[in-house]
Design an enzyme around this catalytic site. Sequence first.
Site, PDB file in Angstrom:
ATOM      1  N   ALA A  99      68.961  49.526  35.756  1.00 32.29           N
ATOM      2  CA  ALA A  99      68.051  49.977  34.700  1.00 32.29           C
ATOM      3  C   ALA A  99      66.644  50.063  35.285  1.00 32.29           C
ATOM      4  CB  ALA A  99      68.084  48.976  33.554  1.00 32.29           C
ATOM      5  N   GLY A 153      72.744  48.106  35.972  1.00 33.71           N
ATOM      6  CA  GLY A 153      73.164  49.255  35.182  1.00 33.71           C
ATOM      7  C   GLY A 153      73.833  50.312  36.046  1.00 33.71           C
ATOM      8  N   GLU A 159      77.279  49.300  36.342  1.00 36.26           N
ATOM      9  CA  GLU A 159      77.885  49.451  35.007  1.00 36.26           C
ATOM     10  C   GLU A 159      78.232  50.915  34.727  1.00 36.26           C
ATOM     11  OE1 GLU A 159      74.647  47.188  33.103  1.00 36.26           O
ATOM     12  OE2 GLU A 159      76.218  45.981  32.202  1.00 36.26           O
ATOM     13  N   GLU A 162      71.415  41.097  37.429  1.00 37.80           N
ATOM     14  CA  GLU A 162      70.564  40.881  36.245  1.00 37.80           C
ATOM     15  C   GLU A 162      70.179  39.425  36.046  1.00 37.80           C
ATOM     16  OE1 GLU A 162      73.097  42.913  36.409  1.00 37.80           O
ATOM     17  OE2 GLU A 162      72.783  44.705  35.188  1.00 37.80           O
TER      18      GLU A 162
END
Length: 699
Positions: free
Chosen positions: A63, A102, A105, A125
């Site tokens: 992210a 992310g 992911e 994270e």
Amino acid sequence: MTTSVRYERQGQVGVITVDNPPVNALSQHVRQGLLDCLAQGLADDETRALVMVGAGRTFIAGADIREFGKPLVDPDLNRVIEAYENATKPVVAAIHGTALGGGLEVALGCHYRVAVAAAKVGLPEVKLGILPGAGGTQRLPRVAGVEAAIDMITTGKFVPAGKALKLGIVDAIVDELVPGAVAFAEKLIADNAPLRRVRDMDEKVKAFDPAGFETMRKAVVKAARGQMSPVGCFDAVTASVTLPFEDGLKREREIFTGLMESDQSKALRHIFFAEREALKIPDVPSDTPTLPIRTAAIIGAGTMGGGIAMCFANAGIPVKLLEMTQDALDRGLGIISGNYANTVAKGRLTQDAMDKRMGLIEGVLDYDALSEADIIIEAVFEEMDIKKKVFAALDSVAKAGAILASNTSTLDVDEIAASTSRPEFVIGTHFFSPANVMPLLELVRGAKTSNQVIATAMKLARTIAKVPVLVGNCDGFVGNRMLEPYGQQAELMLLEGAMPAQVDGVMQRWGLAMGPFTMGDMAGLDVGWRIRKRRAATRRNDLFWPTVADQICEMGRFGQKTKAGYYLYEGGSRVPVTDPKIEQLIVEASKAAGIERREVSDEEILKRCLYALINEGAKCLEEGMAIRASDVDVIYCFGYGFPAWRGGPMFQADLIGLDKVLADIKRFHAALDDRWKPARLIETLVAEGRSFADYDRSR
Ligand code: CAA
């Protein structure tokens, strides 16, 4: 359509490329672009499968951390991932560089994953105080198994492609990224392969017995030492076993939201950016030419010298280690090989790698052997006269253009540099003990140190896996200078009524790796003793100077290495044990100083230790010894065991509120002594309603 994600077709395969330098973070425009390109690929009748790839040096690194703490602008990442997972044509993620957070992911939302051999994957994270909030805690256990997922998600470790293949995270290793992934996709088309959604792969989570969770959770809580995110990560992964997929996602979201809003996450994000900011030196442009460092030399094979030599060998740089006698050299080399052997025994290094590293370290007995080194680091006894002699000798043997560095932890780098004919090549490289383990490297800029030498040292620090911070030349530089008032408060509180175990306990429970007395015992009490003697002549005689530390040293108790210091270390143990003899000594010292002992509260201990750091840190800033407040935080978190999830002392000051901190400092100033004179910078910032973060931003 955004330009940061583009779609093109290669035969029957549509290639979606994320191009958002430097690390293809999932900024809002990338998320939107991913949806748009997917729609384009699905609408393209010629396309029968899709490949997702990152442009430049990496796949998606996660992210966009800069968007955290701001209102989310659609589409959210979960929606993007679901769209890919529900795509009606097979999608292959093609991974190079790193697929992180992310990024991984998104890859887990694709139906298949291929990677080049050098790629790494991870869900880091936890290090930002959060958890993988886009399904990672539910999808990773479904491909890699619950135990592997817990390990990866609660530690944030990166896994190399080969291991990721074994774990089932990737399906194949390809030689060439795009051609390999396109060929893989073509085979899927030819085989009419299914749309394999990770959410439907339940075997691994169903096979796991949740009875083991309780014990595993206890271990995670213990290792986390107050940090919330590893525990949140663990709890989210357990939901992959105990709840259906959609409910697991909801559980993940709940925990994620709580963590994201926490001060711990703000602190960890602060440190993430602070570490990178510290690499930027305002008057040393990033394109400053650097000197090549192909070989190194270290003077002194003691604990520090040996540890520094290991840093170079670990990075593949040949290093000469100079000692004055064969005995001292053999001892030093023996310690190094013992350290490596321990790592091999723990399975963290192969024997072959150890042999290679030892092969890069050459013991020498003669200064002349250093003549070809590109950098020479002196790590001898902390005495100015000795250092000056060493530098004069170096000046006569080192080749032109060699960097001459001192590992001094307190001494004047300019005075050292003045004993050479080339002060522009002299710099302080202050490593932290054990040098092969501690990440911080304080680089001390002398008045004449050239920009080229600074740029080279900054770059070299990264090569040898250190976190560098450039500081100014003052007694103790930044880290040890701040430690001085911190240690003094701790010792003064002993005389006022506390005991070492109470002070250490407060600081440790607050999150520090160890309290001031345990740290002194570990570092060696003789070091501080020598420094105090050196400073005795110049110290303020209007202040009261506690003598407990001196008395302990006079007893020959220098800490762990002599099996006794503030505490006892029985049978070579590193666990501090309270010594009634020292408690007695402290009580008598109070009496001798005419101080009536009182109860010192835990709150007072914390404030006096922490605020002493903050006040001195602010003085370092106002004098220009540290470039920014966040640099001070990096120094403390990477060099002094300050918990990164507390963000460092200056971040804490902002969090508490500088006005509140100042009010307490003023209260201490009135009640205690002039050590508590508030830093001018704090007074100014409070008067202007600003914080250390504002101060950094304005510079
Ligand atoms: N968001 C925003 N900026 C990022 C970023 C991210 N995720 N990752 C790196 N950057 C920035 C850095 O701040 C740096 O910026 P400056 O040049 O302006 O200082 C630049 O990108 C280059 O980064 P590095 O200097 O760190 O480059 P590197 O090559 O040494 O390392 C890396 C690359 C391994 C990807 C490293 O940057 C890294 O570990 N990044 C963070 C990865 C991460 O934590 N991802 C998870 C994000 S959270 C998440 O994804 C939550 C979720 O569940 C949705």
